[in-house]
Scaffold this motif. Structure first.
Motif, PDB file in Angstrom:
ATOM      1  N   ASN A 129       0.844  -1.175   0.000  1.00 56.09           N
ATOM      2  CA  ASN A 129       0.000   0.000   0.000  1.00 56.09           C
ATOM      3  C   ASN A 129       0.893   1.243   0.000  1.00 56.09           C
ATOM      4  OD1 ASN A 129      -2.723  -1.012   0.005  1.00 56.09           O
ATOM      5  ND2 ASN A 129      -2.313  -1.790   2.065  1.00 56.09           N
ATOM      6  N   GLY A 130       0.309   2.362  -0.382  1.00 60.80           N
ATOM      7  CA  GLY A 130       1.089   3.595  -0.469  1.00 60.80           C
ATOM      8  C   GLY A 130       0.463   4.535  -1.475  1.00 60.80           C
ATOM      9  N   THR A 131       1.220   5.536  -1.870  1.00 59.83           N
ATOM     10  CA  THR A 131       0.730   6.543  -2.811  1.00 59.83           C
ATOM     11  C   THR A 131       1.424   6.393  -4.157  1.00 59.83           C
ATOM     12  OG1 THR A 131       0.300   8.091  -0.999  1.00 59.83           O
ATOM     13  CG2 THR A 131       0.448   9.020  -3.209  1.00 59.83           C
ATOM     14  N   GLY A 132       0.646   6.509  -5.225  1.00 57.83           N
ATOM     15  CA  GLY A 132       1.213   6.480  -6.575  1.00 57.83           C
ATOM     16  C   GLY A 132       1.916   5.183  -6.876  1.00 57.83           C
ATOM     17  N   THR A 133       3.171   5.273  -7.326  1.00 54.95           N
ATOM     18  CA  THR A 133       3.935   4.083  -7.718  1.00 54.95           C
ATOM     19  C   THR A 133       4.410   3.272  -6.519  1.00 54.95           C
ATOM     20  OG1 THR A 133       5.940   5.447  -7.855  1.00 54.95           O
ATOM     21  CG2 THR A 133       4.690   5.097  -9.898  1.00 54.95           C
ATOM     22  N   ASN A 134       4.220   3.790  -5.310  1.00 54.77           N
ATOM     23  CA  ASN A 134       4.578   2.996  -4.126  1.00 54.77           C
ATOM     24  C   ASN A 134       3.545   1.911  -3.851  1.00 54.77           C
ATOM     25  OD1 ASN A 134       6.973   4.410  -3.436  1.00 54.77           O
ATOM     26  ND2 ASN A 134       5.741   6.073  -2.569  1.00 54.77           N
ATOM     27  N   ALA A 135       2.359   2.074  -4.394  1.00 52.14           N
ATOM     28  CA  ALA A 135       1.330   1.032  -4.263  1.00 52.14           C
ATOM     29  C   ALA A 135       1.545  -0.004  -5.351  1.00 52.14           C
ATOM     30  CB  ALA A 135      -0.057   1.648  -4.386  1.00 52.14           C
ATOM     31  N   LEU A 136       1.449  -1.261  -4.994  1.00 54.03           N
ATOM     32  CA  LEU A 136       1.642  -2.342  -5.967  1.00 54.03           C
ATOM     33  C   LEU A 136       0.413  -3.245  -5.973  1.00 54.03           C
ATOM     34  CD1 LEU A 136       5.372  -3.316  -5.288  1.00 54.03           C
ATOM     35  CD2 LEU A 136       4.476  -1.761  -7.038  1.00 54.03           C
ATOM     36  N   PHE A 137       0.052  -3.730  -7.165  1.00 56.18           N
ATOM     37  CA  PHE A 137      -1.112  -4.587  -7.352  1.00 56.18           C
ATOM     38  C   PHE A 137      -0.684  -5.858  -8.072  1.00 56.18           C
ATOM     39  CE2 PHE A 137      -2.415  -0.193  -7.225  1.00 56.18           C
ATOM     40  CZ  PHE A 137      -3.514  -0.194  -6.394  1.00 56.18           C
ATOM     41  N   LYS A 138      -1.574  -6.844  -8.061  1.00 58.00           N
ATOM     42  CA  LYS A 138      -1.277  -8.095  -8.752  1.00 58.00           C
ATOM     43  C   LYS A 138      -2.510  -8.536  -9.527  1.00 58.00           C
ATOM     44  CE  LYS A 138       0.942 -12.598  -8.027  1.00 58.00           C
ATOM     45  NZ  LYS A 138       1.456 -13.559  -7.022  1.00 58.00           N
ATOM     46  N   ASN A 139      -2.500  -8.204 -10.816  1.00 56.80           N
ATOM     47  CA  ASN A 139      -3.577  -8.568 -11.722  1.00 56.80           C
ATOM     48  C   ASN A 139      -4.924  -8.007 -11.260  1.00 56.80           C
ATOM     49  OD1 ASN A 139      -4.586  -9.714 -14.047  1.00 56.80           O
ATOM     50  ND2 ASN A 139      -4.685 -11.789 -13.230  1.00 56.80           N
ATOM     51  N   PRO A 140      -5.022  -6.672 -11.099  1.00 54.29           N
ATOM     52  CA  PRO A 140      -6.297  -6.082 -10.684  1.00 54.29           C
ATOM     53  C   PRO A 140      -7.354  -6.264 -11.766  1.00 54.29           C
ATOM     54  CG  PRO A 140      -4.783  -4.366 -11.398  1.00 54.29           C
ATOM     55  CD  PRO A 140      -4.003  -5.646 -11.391  1.00 54.29           C
ATOM     56  N   HIS A 141      -8.584  -6.607 -11.347  1.00 53.42           N
ATOM     57  CA  HIS A 141      -9.640  -6.876 -12.321  1.00 53.42           C
ATOM     58  C   HIS A 141     -10.822  -5.913 -12.173  1.00 53.42           C
ATOM     59  CE1 HIS A 141      -7.478 -10.189 -13.919  1.00 53.42           C
ATOM     60  NE2 HIS A 141      -8.517 -10.773 -14.484  1.00 53.42           N
ATOM     61  N   GLY A 142     -11.689  -6.142 -11.200  1.00 59.02           N
ATOM     62  CA  GLY A 142     -12.851  -5.284 -11.056  1.00 59.02           C
ATOM     63  C   GLY A 142     -12.497  -3.925 -10.491  1.00 59.02           C
ATOM     64  N   ILE A 143     -13.269  -2.890 -10.876  1.00 60.83           N
ATOM     65  CA  ILE A 143     -13.020  -1.540 -10.384  1.00 60.83           C
ATOM     66  C   ILE A 143     -14.357  -0.796 -10.320  1.00 60.83           C
ATOM     67  CG2 ILE A 143     -12.523  -0.658 -12.710  1.00 60.83           C
ATOM     68  CD1 ILE A 143     -10.392   1.163 -11.435  1.00 60.83           C
ATOM     69  N   ALA A 144     -14.524   0.013  -9.267  1.00 67.41           N
ATOM     70  CA  ALA A 144     -15.751   0.791  -9.094  1.00 67.41           C
ATOM     71  C   ALA A 144     -15.397   2.079  -8.371  1.00 67.41           C
ATOM     72  CB  ALA A 144     -16.796  -0.002  -8.297  1.00 67.41           C
ATOM     73  N   VAL A 145     -16.231   3.111  -8.555  1.00 68.15           N
ATOM     74  CA  VAL A 145     -15.979   4.429  -7.960  1.00 68.15           C
ATOM     75  C   VAL A 145     -17.217   4.863  -7.196  1.00 68.15           C
ATOM     76  CG1 VAL A 145     -15.258   6.800  -8.397  1.00 68.15           C
ATOM     77  CG2 VAL A 145     -14.504   4.982  -9.930  1.00 68.15           C
TER      78      VAL A 145
ATOM     79  N   ASN B 210     -17.718   9.830  -3.641  1.00 70.06           N
ATOM     80  CA  ASN B 210     -16.617  10.675  -3.182  1.00 70.06           C
ATOM     81  C   ASN B 210     -15.334  10.430  -3.952  1.00 70.06           C
ATOM     82  OD1 ASN B 210     -18.095  11.970  -1.065  1.00 70.06           O
ATOM     83  ND2 ASN B 210     -17.931  10.076   0.127  1.00 70.06           N
ATOM     84  N   THR B 211     -15.446   9.757  -5.090  1.00 67.64           N
ATOM     85  CA  THR B 211     -14.317   9.450  -5.982  1.00 67.64           C
ATOM     86  C   THR B 211     -13.290   8.551  -5.315  1.00 67.64           C
ATOM     87  OG1 THR B 211     -14.641  11.740  -6.729  1.00 67.64           O
ATOM     88  CG2 THR B 211     -12.993  10.474  -7.879  1.00 67.64           C
ATOM     89  N   ASN B 212     -13.729   7.719  -4.366  1.00 71.69           N
ATOM     90  CA  ASN B 212     -12.869   6.631  -3.901  1.00 71.69           C
ATOM     91  C   ASN B 212     -12.983   5.481  -4.897  1.00 71.69           C
ATOM     92  OD1 ASN B 212     -12.040   7.727  -1.240  1.00 71.69           O
ATOM     93  ND2 ASN B 212     -14.232   7.568  -0.802  1.00 71.69           N
ATOM     94  N   ILE B 213     -11.853   4.879  -5.235  1.00 70.37           N
ATOM     95  CA  ILE B 213     -11.812   3.792  -6.211  1.00 70.37           C
ATOM     96  C   ILE B 213     -11.653   2.467  -5.463  1.00 70.37           C
ATOM     97  CG2 ILE B 213     -10.653   2.871  -8.248  1.00 70.37           C
ATOM     98  CD1 ILE B 213      -9.478   5.665  -8.693  1.00 70.37           C
ATOM     99  N   PHE B 214     -12.555   1.528  -5.735  1.00 76.95           N
ATOM    100  CA  PHE B 214     -12.487   0.199  -5.118  1.00 76.95           C
ATOM    101  C   PHE B 214     -12.021  -0.806  -6.164  1.00 76.95           C
ATOM    102  CE2 PHE B 214     -15.419   2.695  -2.657  1.00 76.95           C
ATOM    103  CZ  PHE B 214     -15.087   2.380  -1.347  1.00 76.95           C
ATOM    104  N   ILE B 215     -11.083  -1.665  -5.785  1.00 74.52           N
ATOM    105  CA  ILE B 215     -10.434  -2.562  -6.740  1.00 74.52           C
ATOM    106  C   ILE B 215     -10.480  -3.989  -6.221  1.00 74.52           C
ATOM    107  CG2 ILE B 215      -8.255  -3.098  -7.926  1.00 74.52           C
ATOM    108  CD1 ILE B 215      -7.739   0.061  -6.852  1.00 74.52           C
ATOM    109  N   ALA B 216     -10.925  -4.892  -7.083  1.00 77.61           N
ATOM    110  CA  ALA B 216     -10.800  -6.320  -6.794  1.00 77.61           C
ATOM    111  C   ALA B 216      -9.410  -6.746  -7.276  1.00 77.61           C
ATOM    112  CB  ALA B 216     -11.890  -7.104  -7.510  1.00 77.61           C
ATOM    113  N   ASP B 217      -8.472  -6.810  -6.334  1.00 74.44           N
ATOM    114  CA  ASP B 217      -7.072  -7.141  -6.650  1.00 74.44           C
ATOM    115  C   ASP B 217      -6.980  -8.664  -6.696  1.00 74.44           C
ATOM    116  OD1 ASP B 217      -4.421  -6.816  -7.173  1.00 74.44           O
ATOM    117  OD2 ASP B 217      -3.871  -6.092  -5.172  1.00 74.44           O
TER     118      ASP B 217
END
Length: 554
Positions: free
Chosen positions: A149-165, A168-175
């Motif tokens: 976790n972190g900000t910008g490129t400090n955050a790392l994901f592994k094959n993120p698929h689903g996404i919703a907003v 309040n413009t928070n982004i939810f991700i099914a990682d």
């Protein structure tokens, strides 16, 4: 010369004689329009030209007028950065934008003997659907998978698929390959990642709060109007609900039995799914599921006590591409779906390389196809019968009526817009057949298996770029403005709400005019934004009309 007295003097050698005087009356002709303005339909960003011409006694002056929304009076158009020729026979509006759609205009011709008003005409502005979009990397490091976790490129994901907003413009991700649900929140000009449910690298089906919960390869994700998050937990063949309380999120299984597949409709744990993938929620809180392994579309409703699933389109375990009503329709690997404001469902039908439209009709659902089903797919833009897709995996309906598709096999983003009775398809980001990770606009963008796609209330797009392990979205905001302003009526009939995009800690002025011809703007209030959405509630004024804007303060 009207009103002058005229006489004649006759003279000879014996003298002169004056005639009786006579009055001269000159009657001018009031202007009459011989060319009336006609309504114009233009795409956003182009120019609109209105012409009018009147005959009559010269000199004739002209003044174009418009009718503000909600007003019964007409206001003079003035030359500014958008309007030119406001006092001539030709008015040019450039650039026309969507806020001017339906704007009424008329021309007044006047001389010393009177004035005449033309017949009114309207300016109609439609979206420029071929306009490319900009895509930038918001979080993650291209090609580097991880759990950080972190900000910008400090955050790392592994094959993120689903996404919703959410609102309040928070982004939810099914990682997906981390088996967790992540949230990206706007912080100033950047995005900060947190894991809200699950434990990275640990799959399972446990309900619970935060890292106690377990998921198994979650694909689809959706957010309702109350901020609840729903997940299609594909590996568990279940639907899960995340309820937030402060910084904690509690996970419960609402439908299905973990590890048990099937086709059963019904309630709670009696329901069976097989590879549920796409997930969407409508304005009434109903869920819709693309049950990919069963080749069907399911509707999930809550009656206050229980969640109930019913099959609305397709026949379980029967694949195909046939259009039809209810169970006569066939799908082939429906990966994702979305619901628009009218209740229509758009389905990304993966193996059919097409988009399917599921339309409610009484108690039935009618399925039609956008883009021709083709075994090998394609990348052609065009109308329904011409357009081609290649393994579409993500789809979202925008508030402006257009639909966006993550066309994963082409590594592009496509826009689908109505064109009368049918639909037209435009490629707005990426280049077919050219994977990569490049930020930019239109064909300069490179994506690598864009999977999920979401849109916020400002129609900005967000993309789960799966093979790049990144989250992509709109250009970063580096300055306090410009603000995008939304005005709507609250439940109270005497109150309005103004919202805009803001940067945390920056100050903004809400200003107003009672007439756009005023030079100065009145200041309604000053405030500092606590988050990315600035907002203020205002009491409806006694003025016949008000125009509002939001400006960043130094």
């Amino acid at each position: 010369m009207s009103g002058e007295s005229i006489r004649c003097v006759a003279a000879n050698t014996l003298g002169t004689t004056n005639s009786l005087s006579a009055a001269l009356t000159v009657v001018g002709i009031v202007p009459t329009f011989t060319i009336q303005p006609t309504s114009q339909s233009v795409v956003a960003g182009s120019n609109a030209v209105f012409a009018a011409y009147a005959t009559g006694t010269a000199p004739i002056s002209y003044q174009w007028q418009y009718q503000p929304s909600g007003s019964l009076t007409w206001t003079n158009v003035v030359d500014d950065t958008t309007n030119t020729g406001s006092q001539t026979t030709t008015l040019t509006i450039y650039p026309a934008d969507l806020s001017q759609n339906g704007k009424p205009l008329e021309c007044v011709a006047a001389n010393a003997w009177g004035s005449t008003t033309s017949t009114p005409a309207n300016l109609f502005v439609t979206p420029n659907n071929s306009m490319p979009i900009s895509v930038y990397t918001l979080a993650g490091l291209p090609g580097v998978a991880g759990t950080n976790n972190g900000t910008g490129t400090n955050a790392l994901f592994k094959n993120p698929h689903g996404i919703a907003v959410d609102a309040n413009t928070n982004i939810f991700i099914a990682d997906k390959d981390n088996h967790v649900i992540r949230m990206l929140s706007p912080t100033g000009g950047g995005w900060s990642s947190t894991t809200i449910a699950g434990l990275a690298g640990n799959s399972g089906s446990t309900d619970g709060t935060g890292s106690v919960a377990r998921f198994s390869g979650p694909y689809g994700i959706a957010v309702d109007g109350s901020g609840n998050v729903y997940v299609a937990d594909t590996g568990n063949a279940t639907l899960r609900k995340l309820t937030g309380s402060g910084s904690n999120w509690t996970v419960t299984t609402i439908l299905g039995l973990a590890g048990t597949t099937g086709t059963n409709d019904g309630t709670g744990a009696a329901v069976r799914f097989t590879l549920p993938m796409g997930l969407a929620v409508d304005g009434s809180g109903n869920l819709f599921v693309a049950d990919q392994g069963n080749q069907i579309i399911r509707k999930v409703a809550f009656n206050g006590l229980n969640w109930t699933a019913t099959t609305i389109a397709g026949l379980a375990k029967h694949s195909g591409s046939a259009d039809g009503i209810n169970s006569t329709a066939r799908f082939n690997g429906p990966y994702a779906l979305t619901v628009d404001g009218t209740g229509r469902i758009f389905v990304a039908d993966y193996y059919n390389n097409s988009i399917r439209l599921v339309t409610p009709n009484g108690g039935n659902w009618s399925v039609t196809t956008i883009g021709i089903s083709a075994a090998n797919g394609g990348s052609t833009d065009g109308s329904d019968s011409v357009a081609r897709f290649k393994y579409p995996t993500g789809i979202v309906a925008s508030p402006d009526g257009t639909v966006y598709v993550a066309d994963s096999g082409n590594n592009t983003i496509r826009r689908i817009a109505p064109n009368g009775l049918g639909w037209s398809v435009f490629t707005v980001a990426g280049l077919a057949g050219s994977p990569g990770s490049v930020d930019g606009t239109g064909t300069t963008v490179r994506l690598n298996l864009p999977f999920g796609i979401a849109v916020d209330t400002y129609t900005n797009l967000y993309i789960a770029d799966a093979n790049n392990d990144t989250i992509r979205g709109p250009a970063p905001v580096l300055t306090p403005g410009p603000a995008v302003v939304s005005l709507f009526k609250l439940a109270s009939p005497t109150m309005l709400s103004i919202t805009w995009k803001a940067l945390v800690g920056h100050s903004y002025q809400v200003q107003y005019k009672t007439n756009l011809n005023q030079i100065a703007w009145n200041v309604y209030t000053n405030l500092s934004a606590a988050n990315w959405t600035g907002s203020v509630s205002i009491k409806v004024a006694a003025d016949p009309q008000r125009f509002y804007r939001v400006m960043p303060t130094p």
